[in-house]
Write an enzyme that holds these catalytic residues in place. Structure first.
Site, PDB file in Angstrom:
ATOM      1  N   ASP A 160     -11.551  -2.348   1.364  1.00 30.40           N
ATOM      2  CA  ASP A 160     -11.132  -2.908   2.637  1.00 30.40           C
ATOM      3  C   ASP A 160     -12.274  -3.677   3.304  1.00 30.40           C
ATOM      4  O   ASP A 160     -12.048  -4.624   4.053  1.00 30.40           O
ATOM      5  CB  ASP A 160     -10.633  -1.788   3.558  1.00 30.40           C
ATOM      6  CG  ASP A 160      -9.762  -2.323   4.678  1.00 30.40           C
ATOM      7  OD1 ASP A 160      -8.893  -3.178   4.398  1.00 30.40           O
ATOM      8  OD2 ASP A 160      -9.949  -1.904   5.834  1.00 30.40           O
TER       9      ASP A 160
ATOM     10  N   CYS B 150      -0.476  -7.647   6.766  1.00 31.63           N
ATOM     11  CA  CYS B 150      -1.676  -6.898   7.111  1.00 31.63           C
ATOM     12  C   CYS B 150      -1.817  -6.767   8.627  1.00 31.63           C
ATOM     13  O   CYS B 150      -1.820  -5.668   9.166  1.00 31.63           O
ATOM     14  CB  CYS B 150      -2.898  -7.596   6.524  1.00 31.63           C
ATOM     15  SG  CYS B 150      -4.414  -6.782   7.042  1.00 31.63           S
TER      16      CYS B 150
ATOM     17  N   TYR C 285      -0.268  -3.193   9.759  1.00 29.01           N
ATOM     18  CA  TYR C 285      -1.160  -2.057  10.022  1.00 29.01           C
ATOM     19  C   TYR C 285      -0.820  -1.379  11.349  1.00 29.01           C
ATOM     20  O   TYR C 285      -0.898  -0.156  11.464  1.00 29.01           O
ATOM     21  CB  TYR C 285      -2.620  -2.522  10.012  1.00 29.01           C
ATOM     22  CG  TYR C 285      -3.297  -2.306   8.675  1.00 29.01           C
ATOM     23  CD1 TYR C 285      -2.657  -2.633   7.482  1.00 29.01           C
ATOM     24  CD2 TYR C 285      -4.583  -1.767   8.585  1.00 29.01           C
ATOM     25  CE1 TYR C 285      -3.268  -2.436   6.256  1.00 29.01           C
ATOM     26  CE2 TYR C 285      -5.209  -1.566   7.357  1.00 29.01           C
ATOM     27  CZ  TYR C 285      -4.550  -1.900   6.200  1.00 29.01           C
ATOM     28  OH  TYR C 285      -5.158  -1.688   4.986  1.00 29.01           O
TER      29      TYR C 285
ATOM     30  N   TYR D 289      -5.983   2.056  14.481  1.00 21.70           N
ATOM     31  CA  TYR D 289      -4.878   1.092  14.407  1.00 21.70           C
ATOM     32  C   TYR D 289      -3.684   1.445  15.292  1.00 21.70           C
ATOM     33  O   TYR D 289      -2.869   0.580  15.604  1.00 21.70           O
ATOM     34  CB  TYR D 289      -4.450   0.902  12.947  1.00 21.70           C
ATOM     35  CG  TYR D 289      -5.523   0.250  12.113  1.00 21.70           C
ATOM     36  CD1 TYR D 289      -5.826  -1.103  12.284  1.00 21.70           C
ATOM     37  CD2 TYR D 289      -6.271   0.974  11.184  1.00 21.70           C
ATOM     38  CE1 TYR D 289      -6.834  -1.712  11.535  1.00 21.70           C
ATOM     39  CE2 TYR D 289      -7.283   0.374  10.435  1.00 21.70           C
ATOM     40  CZ  TYR D 289      -7.556  -0.962  10.613  1.00 21.70           C
ATOM     41  OH  TYR D 289      -8.549  -1.571   9.885  1.00 21.70           O
TER      42      TYR D 289
ATOM     43  N   GLU E 146       0.157  -6.077  -0.767  1.00 22.25           N
ATOM     44  CA  GLU E 146      -0.420  -5.093   0.155  1.00 22.25           C
ATOM     45  C   GLU E 146      -0.066  -3.676  -0.312  1.00 22.25           C
ATOM     46  O   GLU E 146      -0.887  -2.761  -0.222  1.00 22.25           O
ATOM     47  CB  GLU E 146       0.131  -5.307   1.572  1.00 22.25           C
ATOM     48  CG  GLU E 146      -0.678  -6.286   2.399  1.00 22.25           C
ATOM     49  CD  GLU E 146      -1.928  -5.646   2.991  1.00 22.25           C
ATOM     50  OE1 GLU E 146      -2.546  -4.793   2.326  1.00 22.25           O
ATOM     51  OE2 GLU E 146      -2.289  -6.016   4.111  1.00 22.25           O
TER      52      GLU E 146
END
Lengths: 222, 222, 222, 222
Positions: C44, C135, C139, C166, C209
């Site tokens: 990441d 993304c 997230y 997040y 993803e």
């Protein structure tokens, strides 16, 4: 001799025509027609937008995190600081934000900015930085020369603000860093064949920057 | 009204200034100064190189195999056919391949070609095709207008070769296909907001094409 | 239905496989093997570098100054804030900055990031934002779902920090803005043909993803 | 040692894992499961489309007319010749054009092609050619090795067609030219720092090519 010095030496005729252009000297002497400066200012606003795009391209192109961060700082500096300064400077000349946004792009502005963007997209980070150098580094050199002239910084010179901005320590440091960065990239990546290609790009970009000054003067003559 | 017609209607002032430029009419009348034409020819050679790059970009940008093949045919046509024709045409005017390769790019050539390449890289395939349209489709329209003028195709008109090339069936068909392709892409992708942006790009590209003619005339006046 | 809702509806199988991936649920439950998380964290970090490049590309691609500024803020947020947070988070898991920089890129990281960058370069700003959406927006949705699960935010759950980051207000707001921006761009530019193409890109990016989570789990099984 | 030899030497582990991958040897021995080959064939068709885009990018990136022409010939060869050959080859394995067009892209295909396209867009022509080398030059080397194995070209080996295509004189010459071109570009542009970066790209691309073979084998095991 540093890489940037070599670029200037090999493109000395173009460099002189740009860095010592009558438009610049007339700013120091205060004799530049107001119409010339105003036209330049408006186009320079449009120019800054494209310059932010060019720095963003440098972020995209950077092979190292440190290069990315340096370029990203450039994007922010243009979009968040310089453009606001520019809007204020323009306001002082009676140009509203609306005037700036609705201005028709001049061919000279399009030519230089698109040349830089295309050269940068076609080549790598070093090519892009070479195409940007006449502006980024050149403005510091020009302003320093102008600032040293008699009366350039006199309160009576209405172009003093421009000279002070680019001759001042903050911008001189930005340019010095850009120059050091360019020299460092050149140390890593320049070969004789590459240098010949980069000199050609540097000369072209410098010529197009001189046209930008010329565009201002021409406007005043209309 | 087809998309291309809408572009021309919304940019009618720019289109007229380009498509009916004195440079073009002077070719039909045979009154164009030779120096103007020669300067144009040399810059047009440099222009073709960039146009091949723009068509290559269209291959890269194409979302469909058929679009890729059409663009790839354009790349080959420019690099393998048109450029050779151009070298021959230039030879007829006393310009050697060496003259062409060593020619300094004019700012007007740089402005138009880099504007197209940057607009195309920034946007998608449709944007690129709109930026290319003034040249690809415009040349066919201009040559057809010129060919219809008295004496344009007379043996005594030294510019007849240029008019014949672009007014002739093969090029007219290339342009017709490009126009049909543009209209098809517009059918798929154009919204009102998009159309406003594309019109702005079309007008700018058309203005820069008119500057290209102007560059020729200016040379003759030097 | 908003554009983003339409994307999710048309790619619902892909979306579910990604947003409800076992890797994510195992974070909420605290059952995710540590090796899986560490592998994910390292990749990441490499991912964030490419994401900064993608946001820089968005600056370059933006047709409006407001879009440029939004994208530039994204570049700065990634390079100046998120990456530092990430280095700290990694340190908490015993991963040094050196570990991060010397990590070999996993194929799954390369696949997703390069797919986004290429889709964005090929298309326009909207295409790029669609490719980024799984993304950026995903997230926030995933973390909100996890945060609502029993014990997800318990002090005993070692993955709480990730969920909090997040699911917390600052990131949720970033994602809400990105979503509003995407919907606005879609209002301006989407046609039925365009939507079909964008759905295909969205589904592909979402699949890649999900592979990213899968990569983490696979590592743990080695 | 030539540049390409240096790339292979510095990435020898990756090169061997790719060039001597069990998938390839199993083609020579005729032991490759048909499902593996069919899956590979379909993905290779999708791969060719992206390869045509990469060659188009090489046209756009080329600093010299000769480089542009070489790359443009590559675009045409892929779109007008190889893809048709591929469709025929696939038909022989019961795969229709429709099967090819509707195939879902495998992550391994996306990873390699997008990695090449992004590396090439980020860097210059040399970087792009390095990223393309494992495929363009590697296939010739692999096929030549396979062709020399006992029975590889026997009428009973159903993979003979593949081996013959790439071991045959026409493709071997394409690869030899690509290699000579790469070495020439390296002579012009490579510095030690540059070489280190290019080796990293070469190793990554080679690894992703090995994954492509692996993808085929994995399919057969499903």
């Amino acid at each position: 001799m540093s890489f940037f010095e070599r670029l200037k030496t090999q493109g000395s005729a173009e460099w002189r025509a740009y860095a010592e252009h009558p438009f610049t000297t007339a700013m120091a002497d205060g004799t530049l027609p107001e119409a010339a400066f105003r036209h330049y200012l408006v186009q320079d606003y449009l120019f800054l937008i494209e310059f932010a795009r060019a720095y963003a391209l440098a972020v995209y192109k950077s092979p190292r995190l440190a290069d990315m961060r340096a370029a990203a700082a450039g994007v922010s500096a243009i979009l968040d600081v310089e453009m606001n300064l520019h809007v204020k400077l323009c306001a002082g000349w009676g140009l509203s934000a609306r005037d700036l946004e609705q201005a028709a792009p001049a061919a000279e502005m399009l030519a230089y900015t698109r040349y830089v963007l295309d050269a940068g997209m076609r080549g790598d980070l070093l090519t892009l930085q070479v195409a940007l150098a006449p502006c980024v580094i050149g403005y510091a050199e020009i302003a320093a020369r102008l600032a040293a002239r008699d009366n350039a910084r006199a309160a009576t010179n209405r172009y003093r603000v421009w000279i002070d901005e680019y001759a001042g320590a903050p911008y001189q440091e930005v340019a010095a860093k850009a120059r050091a960065h360019l020299d460092r990239l050149a140390d890593l990546y320049v070969t004789p064949a590459r240098e010949a290609e980069l000199v050609a790009i540097f000369k072209e970009a410098t010529r197009l920057e001189a046209d930008f000054w010329e565009m201002g003067l021409r406007k005043a003559g209309e």
